[in-house]
Enzyme design. Structure first.
Site, mmCIF file in Angstrom:
data_model
loop_
_atom_site.group_PDB
_atom_site.id
_atom_site.type_symbol
_atom_site.label_atom_id
_atom_site.label_comp_id
_atom_site.label_asym_id
_atom_site.label_seq_id
_atom_site.Cartn_x
_atom_site.Cartn_y
_atom_site.Cartn_z
ATOM 1 N N ASP A 60 36.274 30.888 36.118
ATOM 2 C CA ASP A 60 35.264 31.571 36.924
ATOM 3 C C ASP A 60 35.821 31.950 38.303
ATOM 4 O OD1 ASP A 60 32.454 32.305 37.496
ATOM 5 O OD2 ASP A 60 32.708 30.754 39.015
ATOM 6 N N GLU A 65 40.075 35.745 34.666
ATOM 7 C CA GLU A 65 39.176 36.544 33.820
ATOM 8 C C GLU A 65 38.423 35.565 32.937
ATOM 9 O OE1 GLU A 65 38.084 39.816 33.391
ATOM 10 O OE2 GLU A 65 36.882 38.833 31.843
ATOM 11 N N SER A 88 43.688 46.759 37.053
ATOM 12 C CA SER A 88 44.194 46.275 38.342
ATOM 13 C C SER A 88 45.406 45.333 38.225
ATOM 14 C CB SER A 88 43.073 45.640 39.159
ATOM 15 O OG SER A 88 42.339 44.725 38.386
ATOM 16 N N HIS A 106 41.512 51.864 42.771
ATOM 17 C CA HIS A 106 42.936 51.673 42.470
ATOM 18 C C HIS A 106 43.839 52.436 43.430
ATOM 19 C CE1 HIS A 106 41.586 50.388 38.179
ATOM 20 N NE2 HIS A 106 41.623 49.369 39.010
ATOM 21 N N ASP A 134 36.496 42.304 42.214
ATOM 22 C CA ASP A 134 35.934 43.460 41.494
ATOM 23 C C ASP A 134 34.942 42.975 40.441
ATOM 24 O OD1 ASP A 134 35.583 45.995 40.474
ATOM 25 O OD2 ASP A 134 37.464 46.004 39.330
HETATM 26 C C1 LIG Z 1 34.919 45.538 36.746
HETATM 27 S S1 LIG Z 1 35.724 44.530 35.595
HETATM 28 C C2 LIG Z 1 37.325 44.332 36.237
HETATM 29 C C3 LIG Z 1 38.222 45.527 36.197
HETATM 30 C C4 LIG Z 1 39.590 45.279 36.782
HETATM 31 N N1 LIG Z 1 39.512 44.624 38.077
HETATM 32 C C5 LIG Z 1 40.336 46.579 36.947
HETATM 33 O O1 LIG Z 1 40.238 47.188 38.028
HETATM 34 O O2 LIG Z 1 41.042 46.973 36.025
HETATM 35 C C6 LIG Z 1 35.059 42.946 35.920
HETATM 36 C C7 LIG Z 1 35.645 41.846 35.066
HETATM 37 O O3 LIG Z 1 35.218 40.596 35.590
HETATM 38 C C8 LIG Z 1 34.954 39.710 34.505
HETATM 39 N N2 LIG Z 1 34.039 38.700 35.047
HETATM 40 C C9 LIG Z 1 32.694 38.776 35.229
HETATM 41 N N3 LIG Z 1 32.229 37.661 35.830
HETATM 42 C C10 LIG Z 1 33.309 36.874 36.059
HETATM 43 C C11 LIG Z 1 33.492 35.605 36.690
HETATM 44 N N4 LIG Z 1 32.447 34.917 37.197
HETATM 45 N N5 LIG Z 1 34.739 35.111 36.786
HETATM 46 C C12 LIG Z 1 35.812 35.794 36.284
HETATM 47 N N6 LIG Z 1 35.698 36.990 35.656
HETATM 48 C C13 LIG Z 1 34.459 37.522 35.555
HETATM 49 C C14 LIG Z 1 34.374 40.598 33.436
HETATM 50 O O4 LIG Z 1 34.549 40.005 32.166
HETATM 51 C C15 LIG Z 1 35.186 41.880 33.628
HETATM 52 O O5 LIG Z 1 36.319 41.893 32.779
#
Ligand SMILES: C[S@@+](CC[C@H](N)C(=O)[O-])C[C@H]1O[C@@H](n2cnc3c(N)ncnc32)[C@H](O)[C@@H]1O
Length: 284
Positions: free
Chosen positions: A150, A120, A102, A19, A171
């Protein structure tokens, strides 16, 4: 299969690393006036309760954001600190009740010119995110769009963005071993569509260094410069010992900015300082 929930990890050392770099990139992009696209492909829920059962179970914020709270914060970190404070209004000094995700940090640090698109996939995470942004998304012509879809598909379908100047945040939770090769593949396609965008990709440092092959593939197709920044917090053993970031088309000031923040980041490391790459942050 989506079992990962960021609430267990919010505010940990990896979040602080990622971040801070996010705010530095946005501050650089904001130097030029005009609208900016920010695509947050793995958005999470947007804001995290640091007193939740999930946060209490791991205690990861205690060795992350809480560790740096009492440190002197260089001016470079003003945007990050402001984003943090924006979700902690009325909370006693020296403590935190919430940690911004984020999407909130991007809105905060990107300013009024940001057009934010978030993806998400997790139903619960998405519904919390949608509720958080409802005051903005319910207005006519909102500058925020949320998609329960996705990320790998979206990276193809949504690029290049309008406006073309901007940043993609990648991420993933790396729940599946294949996620590394899938990311390299999706980024290869994304870069063909949007070669001028800045891309911020996070990866964990694990004992088997499974990120290395992914980074080699991505570097081979990157159209220009890349910058790698790693924060190592403990000796390699079981589990994650550090946080990695690959920035494609990085701001030219970023490496120098990160070098100037090295001692601030070293507070997050259990390793003795003065060990070069082993004791904290390095960028190359
Ligand atoms: C590490 S977390 C994200 C944290 C966020 N970027 C932050 O910094 O606050 C990863 C997120 O990606 C989502 N996720 C996992 N696979 C995904 C996909 N194929 N497409 C979209 N979201 C996905 C998960 O549900 C999770 O909420």
């Amino acid at each position: 299969m989506l079992s990962y929930q960021h609430g267990y990890h919010a505010g940990n050392f990896a979040d602080v690393h990622k971040h801070v770099v996010l705010t530095l990139i946005l501050a650089y992009l904001r130097r030029k006036p005009g609208p900016l696209s920010v695509l947050d492909f793995y958005a999470g829920r947007g804001r995290y309760d640091l007193h939740s059962a999930q946060a209490a179970k791991t205690g990861e914020a205690a060795t992350g954001i809480m560790r740096v709270l009492d440190q002197p914060w260089p001016a470079l970190l003003d945007d990050y600190r402001d984003a943090l404070m924006s979700v902690n209004k009325g909370v006693a000094k020296g403590t935190l009740a919430r940690y911004p995700g984020s999407p909130l940090i991007a809105r905060h640090a990107g300013g009024d010119e940001v057009r934010l698109t978030c993806c998400e996939l997790h139903p619960m995470e998405f519904s919390v995110l949608a509720e958080l942004f409802r005051p903005i998304t319910s207005k006519p012509r909102p500058r925020v769009q949320l998609h329960r879809r996705d990320a790998f598909d979206a990276m193809i379908a949504m690029l290049p963005p309008t406006p073309r100047r901007g940043l993609a945040i990648l991420d993933p939770s790396y729940e599946l071993r294949d996620d590394y090769s899938a990311m390299a593949k999706a980024l290869t396609q994304a870069l063909k569509r949007w070669s001028t965008g800045v891309y911020l990709l996070w990866y964990p440092l694990l004992p088997d260094a499974r990120h290395e092959r992914m980074l080699r593939s991505i570097r081979a197709v990157a159209p220009g410069d890349t910058l790698q920044s790693e924060l190592v917090v403990r000796k390699s053993g079981a589990g994650m010992h550090g946080s990695g970031l690959l920035v494609i088309n990085p701001p030219y000031v970023l490496a120098e900015q990160l070098a100037s923040l090295e001692s601030w980041f070293a507070t997050l490391s259990d390793l003795p300082t003065g060990q070069g790459a082993a004791g904290g942050l390095f960028a190359r």
